[in-house]
Design a protein around this motif. Structure first.
Motif, short mmCIF file in Angstrom:
data_model
loop_
_atom_site.label_atom_id
_atom_site.label_comp_id
_atom_site.label_asym_id
_atom_site.label_seq_id
_atom_site.Cartn_x
_atom_site.Cartn_y
_atom_site.Cartn_z
N UNK A 1 0.86 -1.18 0.00
CA UNK A 1 0.00 0.00 0.00
C UNK A 1 0.90 1.23 0.00
N UNK A 2 0.63 2.17 -0.90
CA UNK A 2 1.39 3.42 -0.98
C UNK A 2 0.45 4.59 -0.76
N UNK A 3 0.75 5.42 0.22
CA UNK A 3 -0.05 6.62 0.51
C UNK A 3 0.62 7.82 -0.13
N UNK A 4 -0.08 8.48 -1.03
CA UNK A 4 0.46 9.66 -1.71
C UNK A 4 -0.71 10.52 -2.17
N UNK A 5 -0.63 11.82 -1.89
CA UNK A 5 -1.77 12.67 -2.24
C UNK A 5 -1.34 14.11 -2.46
N UNK A 6 -2.15 14.82 -3.20
CA UNK A 6 -1.98 16.26 -3.36
C UNK A 6 -1.25 16.65 -4.63
N UNK A 7 0.07 16.82 -4.53
CA UNK A 7 0.85 17.35 -5.64
C UNK A 7 1.66 16.26 -6.34
N UNK A 8 2.15 16.59 -7.54
CA UNK A 8 2.99 15.65 -8.28
C UNK A 8 4.26 15.32 -7.51
N UNK A 9 4.75 16.29 -6.71
CA UNK A 9 5.94 16.06 -5.92
C UNK A 9 5.78 14.99 -4.86
N UNK A 10 4.53 14.74 -4.44
CA UNK A 10 4.25 13.64 -3.53
C UNK A 10 3.95 12.34 -4.29
N UNK A 11 3.24 12.46 -5.37
CA UNK A 11 2.70 11.29 -6.06
C UNK A 11 3.72 10.60 -6.96
N UNK A 12 4.50 11.39 -7.71
CA UNK A 12 5.45 10.78 -8.64
C UNK A 12 6.51 9.91 -7.97
N UNK A 13 7.06 10.30 -6.79
CA UNK A 13 7.97 9.37 -6.11
C UNK A 13 7.28 8.06 -5.73
N UNK A 14 6.01 8.15 -5.34
CA UNK A 14 5.25 6.94 -5.02
C UNK A 14 5.11 6.03 -6.23
N UNK A 15 4.83 6.63 -7.38
CA UNK A 15 4.69 5.85 -8.61
C UNK A 15 6.04 5.24 -9.00
N UNK A 16 7.11 6.00 -8.85
CA UNK A 16 8.45 5.48 -9.16
C UNK A 16 8.79 4.28 -8.29
N UNK A 17 8.44 4.36 -7.00
CA UNK A 17 8.68 3.24 -6.09
C UNK A 17 7.84 2.03 -6.49
N UNK A 18 6.59 2.29 -6.85
CA UNK A 18 5.71 1.20 -7.30
C UNK A 18 6.28 0.52 -8.54
N UNK A 19 6.77 1.33 -9.47
CA UNK A 19 7.36 0.77 -10.69
C UNK A 19 8.58 -0.11 -10.38
N UNK A 20 9.38 0.34 -9.42
CA UNK A 20 10.57 -0.43 -9.04
C UNK A 20 10.16 -1.77 -8.41
N UNK A 21 9.15 -1.74 -7.55
CA UNK A 21 8.66 -2.98 -6.93
C UNK A 21 8.17 -3.95 -8.01
N UNK A 22 7.42 -3.43 -8.98
CA UNK A 22 6.91 -4.27 -10.07
C UNK A 22 8.05 -4.84 -10.92
N UNK A 23 9.08 -4.03 -11.09
CA UNK A 23 10.23 -4.48 -11.87
C UNK A 23 10.94 -5.64 -11.17
#
Length: 375
Positions: free
Chosen positions: A4-26
């Motif tokens: 579970x990844x908690x990220x909200x509001x701005x791209x500065x919060x959300x994009x690092x979360x997405x990058x981490x998710x992508x790394x986990x999937x990789x």
């Protein structure tokens, strides 16, 4: 792995979360990843666009000011804690990761109460209120700047990893650089000053740059300027009032938004921008000199602290938002961009705070927690 990844509001919060998710999937292709956000922020666009599930709860920043509106937000936030706990119980993740926004308070607190491993990632040099409040409850806090460490005194495990960013350093050939410039409609011989104020633009920066263009002060350098979608028509109208067409200006290319930012940042000789954490990281990684105008009126003045990371290394010049004006900005641009040795040295200084293998470092900390090695 269930995450579970908690990220909200701005791209500065959300994009690092997405990058981490992508790394986990990789690393583990079968991983089940769910984001928790609010109904109000950019996560509602960015998370589904990245291919991840999004669940939403109520969460707001809590103010000390007593008012009916704040009491309502406080009630909704405490209700959101229960909602987060219910979602986490249902999903039963191996780990819960927070990358920013008020959403982290409810989500990390809920995970802590359920004895699920937690990680917080802090992008800014001065950690936000949520990170400082959650320090005791979080198993590991990942920081992007070493300056943040001393500002989180209560966390049992702080690890420097850097911030995952999309924009990477590219070694373009002369032909590729020429093509990028040609597509932008700018010249090949004059230095390039890239100016932007974030995805929505920045009024104060735009006003100062308008003065440069109206007075034709950029004779020796060329500007690539992203006004922000909401400001583009305003800029266009102000130029038209001076009988200037936004599409035909000597040494200047004006866009509402730059979609190939990685290419443009790589070929720029100087960057003029706000000082969000991701921007600072990208400037450092690309070894670029910069003029930074921190966004005012943000919590803990964190953009000023971010800017000082580069300024203290003599890699950047800082203008306070209220002090920015056409004459001083143009003077400082000329001072840097027309002195090749100066701009190269500033770029080298910026590179000293760059970070490599960020996603690998974050993945390593995730694995340690999931395996019970860090608890």
């Amino acid at each position: 792995m269930k995450v579970v990844i908690a990220a909200a509001g701005t791209a500065g919060h959300i994009n690092p979360g997405i990058a981490i998710a992508n790394k986990i999937k990789e690393e583990e292709k079968g991983s089940d990843i769910t984001f928790i956000g609010t109904t109000r922020g950019l996560e509602n666009d960015l998370v589904p666009r990245a291919g991840y599930k999004l669940r939403t709860i109520d969460a707001y920043g809590l103010s000390k000011k007593i008012s009916i509106e704040n009491l309502k937000k406080m009630y909704k936030t405490f209700k959101g804690l229960g909602e987060a706990k219910a979602i986490i119980k249902e999903l039963n993740p191996d780990i819960v990761i927070g990358t920013g926004g008020y959403i982290c308070g409810a989500t990390i607190s809920a995970a802590h109460s359920l004895q699920i491993p937690t990680i917080l990632h802090e992008s800014n040099s001065f950690p936000g209120k949520a990170v400082r409040m959650l320090a005791k409850k979080t198993d590991t806090i990942l920081i992007s700047f070493e300056e943040a460490r001393e500002r989180i005194p209560k966390c049992k495990n702080i690890v420097f990893t850097g911030t995952p960013v999309k924009i990477k350093k590219k070694n373009f050939s002369k032909e590729e650089v020429f093509k990028i410039k040609e597509d932008l409609g700018i010249k090949n011989e004059k230095p390039i000053v890239l100016i932007f104020g974030g995805s929505q633009g920045a009024r104060r920066i735009n006003e100062a740059v308008l003065g440069i263009i109206k007075n034709k002060l950029n004779k020796d350098y060329q500007i690539v300027w992203a006004t922000g979608p909401k400001q583009y028509d305003i800029v266009k109208e102000k130029l038209e009032d001076s009988n200037i067409s936004i599409k035909y200006i000597e040494n200047t290319k004006i866009l509402s938004y730059i979609y190939n930012m990685e290419e443009v940042m790589n070929i720029a000789d100087l960057i003029v921008s706000r000082s969000g954490a991701m921007t600072i990281t990208e400037i450092a990684n690309l070894a670029k000199p910069s003029i930074l105008i921190p966004l005012p009126n943000v919590s803990n003045d964190h953009q000023m602290y971010n800017a000082k990371v580069l300024a203290d290394k003599k890699a950047a010049v800082i203008f306070k938002d209220e002090d920015l004006n056409t004459v001083d900005l143009n003077s400082k641009i000329n001072e840097i961009v027309l002195d090749k040795n100066k701009r190269l040295q500033m770029g080298k200084n910026a590179f000293t705070v760059s970070t490599n293998n960020v996603e690998d470092k974050i993945w390593h900390e995730i694995q340690k927690l999931v395996k019970g090695e860090s608890k």
